[in-house]
Structure formats: structure tokens, C-alpha cells
Design an enzyme around this catalytic site. Structure first.
Site, PDB file in Angstrom:
ATOM      1  N   ASP A 234     -16.744  43.519 -10.918  1.00  0.00           N
ATOM      2  CA  ASP A 234     -16.935  42.062 -10.964  1.00  0.00           C
ATOM      3  C   ASP A 234     -18.436  41.789 -11.077  1.00  0.00           C
ATOM      4  O   ASP A 234     -19.241  42.728 -11.267  1.00  0.00           O
ATOM      5  CB  ASP A 234     -16.261  41.371  -9.765  1.00  0.00           C
ATOM      6  CG  ASP A 234     -17.020  41.549  -8.455  1.00  0.00           C
ATOM      7  OD1 ASP A 234     -18.021  42.298  -8.424  1.00  0.00           O
ATOM      8  OD2 ASP A 234     -16.610  40.940  -7.449  1.00  0.00           O
TER       9      ASP A 234
ATOM     10  N   HIS B 265      -3.129  68.518   3.139  1.00  0.00           N
ATOM     11  CA  HIS B 265      -3.529  67.192   2.641  1.00  0.00           C
ATOM     12  C   HIS B 265      -2.471  66.624   1.690  1.00  0.00           C
ATOM     13  O   HIS B 265      -2.219  65.426   1.676  1.00  0.00           O
ATOM     14  CB  HIS B 265      -4.897  67.275   1.969  1.00  0.00           C
ATOM     15  CG  HIS B 265      -5.941  67.833   2.880  1.00  0.00           C
ATOM     16  ND1 HIS B 265      -6.308  67.202   4.044  1.00  0.00           N
ATOM     17  CD2 HIS B 265      -6.652  68.989   2.834  1.00  0.00           C
ATOM     18  CE1 HIS B 265      -7.220  67.933   4.662  1.00  0.00           C
ATOM     19  NE2 HIS B 265      -7.443  69.027   3.951  1.00  0.00           N
TER      20      HIS B 265
ATOM     21  N   THR C 286     -19.153  44.687  -2.361  1.00  0.00           N
ATOM     22  CA  THR C 286     -19.056  45.599  -1.214  1.00  0.00           C
ATOM     23  C   THR C 286     -18.192  46.830  -1.482  1.00  0.00           C
ATOM     24  O   THR C 286     -18.194  47.755  -0.673  1.00  0.00           O
ATOM     25  CB  THR C 286     -18.399  44.860  -0.032  1.00  0.00           C
ATOM     26  OG1 THR C 286     -17.107  44.397  -0.475  1.00  0.00           O
ATOM     27  CG2 THR C 286     -19.239  43.679   0.419  1.00  0.00           C
TER      28      THR C 286
ATOM     29  N   HIS D  13      -9.602  65.665   0.463  1.00  0.00           N
ATOM     30  CA  HIS D  13      -8.509  65.432   1.415  1.00  0.00           C
ATOM     31  C   HIS D  13      -7.525  64.356   0.949  1.00  0.00           C
ATOM     32  O   HIS D  13      -6.338  64.455   1.228  1.00  0.00           O
ATOM     33  CB  HIS D  13      -9.070  65.004   2.777  1.00  0.00           C
ATOM     34  CG  HIS D  13      -9.751  66.132   3.504  1.00  0.00           C
ATOM     35  ND1 HIS D  13     -10.127  66.059   4.819  1.00  0.00           N
ATOM     36  CD2 HIS D  13     -10.124  67.371   3.080  1.00  0.00           C
ATOM     37  CE1 HIS D  13     -10.701  67.190   5.191  1.00  0.00           C
ATOM     38  NE2 HIS D  13     -10.724  68.008   4.147  1.00  0.00           N
TER      39      HIS D  13
HETATM   40  C1  RB5 Z   1     -18.128  38.404  -4.841  1.00  0.00           C
HETATM   41  O1  RB5 Z   1     -19.033  37.477  -4.374  1.00  0.00           O
HETATM   42  C2  RB5 Z   1     -17.745  39.376  -3.743  1.00  0.00           C
HETATM   43  O2  RB5 Z   1     -16.894  38.750  -2.847  1.00  0.00           O
HETATM   44  C3  RB5 Z   1     -17.097  40.598  -4.348  1.00  0.00           C
HETATM   45  O3  RB5 Z   1     -17.974  41.209  -5.226  1.00  0.00           O
HETATM   46  C4  RB5 Z   1     -16.670  41.689  -3.396  1.00  0.00           C
HETATM   47  O4  RB5 Z   1     -17.710  42.065  -2.561  1.00  0.00           O
HETATM   48  C5  RB5 Z   1     -15.417  41.483  -2.690  1.00  0.00           C
HETATM   49  O5  RB5 Z   1     -14.953  42.318  -1.924  1.00  0.00           O
END
Ligand code: RB5
Length: 142
Positions: free
Chosen positions: A8, A133, A67, A98
Site C-alpha cells: 500500500d 514443524h 507496519t 519452522h
Molecule cells: C496506512 O496508513 C496504514 O494503516 C497501513 O499501511 C498499515 O500499516 C496497516 O496495517
């Protein structure tokens, strides 16, 4: 080996860095987007990317959001997918050895480029160990 890439807006820049690395390493790549830092919805790109794994056209995938969390949650909604959100070489290696992860998720806003590229190379080099595993994976693969 063919690898599908998706991101994204939060992962777009790192996806481009990962793509350059993989091209240099002579992997075959499918990039399902996104194609800029304009805001998009990560589930759309997770779904597009994992469909290439599910239909057999790619063996592995790398999904990047801000993230890594949204991408991993979305990808793991698909029965065939074992997506691991990794932030170290150790977790990257273990996710293959694993968990036989077939998707690596990264957070473009939480790890720097240098570490991310090391994680990608470690992940691609690591191999599933099978044995106990496999038994554990079988328990959630029915
Ligand atoms: C986008 O702002 C953010 O929410 C997305 O990139 C991500 O981190 C979601 O888990």
C-alpha cells in the site's frame, strides 16, 4: 523462482527498493502495485498478490504496508497462505524454517531499508525444516 510483490502507500517506497534488489538478484517478479504513495487500501493489494500464489503462478510473496500488520492479517485470511510479519533476520529465518511462510510482510514505516533488504535475503535463503514443524502446520491446514 517467481515472487509476487504488493504494497500500500505506506509500503510503496520500500517495495520499490525490494523490487530493485530482487531484479538485481535475478528473481522473476510480479508487482501487483500500488504504484505511488497515494492512499490506497492494503487488503486490495494483499488479495491481488496472494491470488498469484494460490493459482500457482508465484511461489512466494512479499507484502509491505506501514507496519506489516494489515498486510499479514489480510493475507492470512486465505487458507493457503502463511504470512509472517518479520522485523529481524531471526524472525525471517524462523518464519521459513519452522512456519514455512510463503508470504513475508514488512513494515515500511517501522524498519529501515538496509535492515529490510537483509531480512528479504535471509528469508529467501532460508528453507523449511519439515518434521515436527510440518506436523504443527498440518494442524491448522485442515
Ligand atoms: C496506512 O496508513 C496504514 O494503516 C497501513 O499501511 C498499515 O500499516 C496497516 O496495517
Amino acid at each position: 523462482m517467481k515472487i509476487v510483490l504488493g504494497a500500500d502507500h505506506g509500503g510503496f517506497e520500500l517495495k520499490e527498493d525490494v523490487k530493485n534488489l530482487l531484479v538485481t538478484l535475478e528473481y522473476d517478479i510480479i508487482d501487483v502495485g500500488c504504484s505511488s504513495t497515494d492512499s490506497v487500501d492494503y487488503p486490495d493489494f494483499a488479495d491481488k498478490a496472494v491470488s498469484s500464489i494460490i493459482d500457482g503462478s508465484c511461489e512466494l510473496g512479499i507484502l509491505i504496508c506501514g507496519t506489516g500488520i494489515g498486510m499479514s492479517i489480510s493475507a492470512n485470511r486465505h487458507f493457503e497462505i502463511r504470512a509472517a510479519n518479520c522485523n529481524s533476520e531471526y524472525t525471517a529465518a524462523l518464519s521459513r524454517e519452522h512456519n514455512n511462510a510463503n508470504v513475508l510482510c514488512l513494515g515500511g514505516r517501522v524498519i529501515d531499508k538496509e535492515l529490510a533488504l537483509i531480512i528479504v535475503q535471509t528469508w529467501l535463503r532460508s528453507e523449511f525444516e519439515g518434521g515436527r514443524h510440518q506436523r504443527r502446520i498440518d494442524k491448522f491446514s485442515k
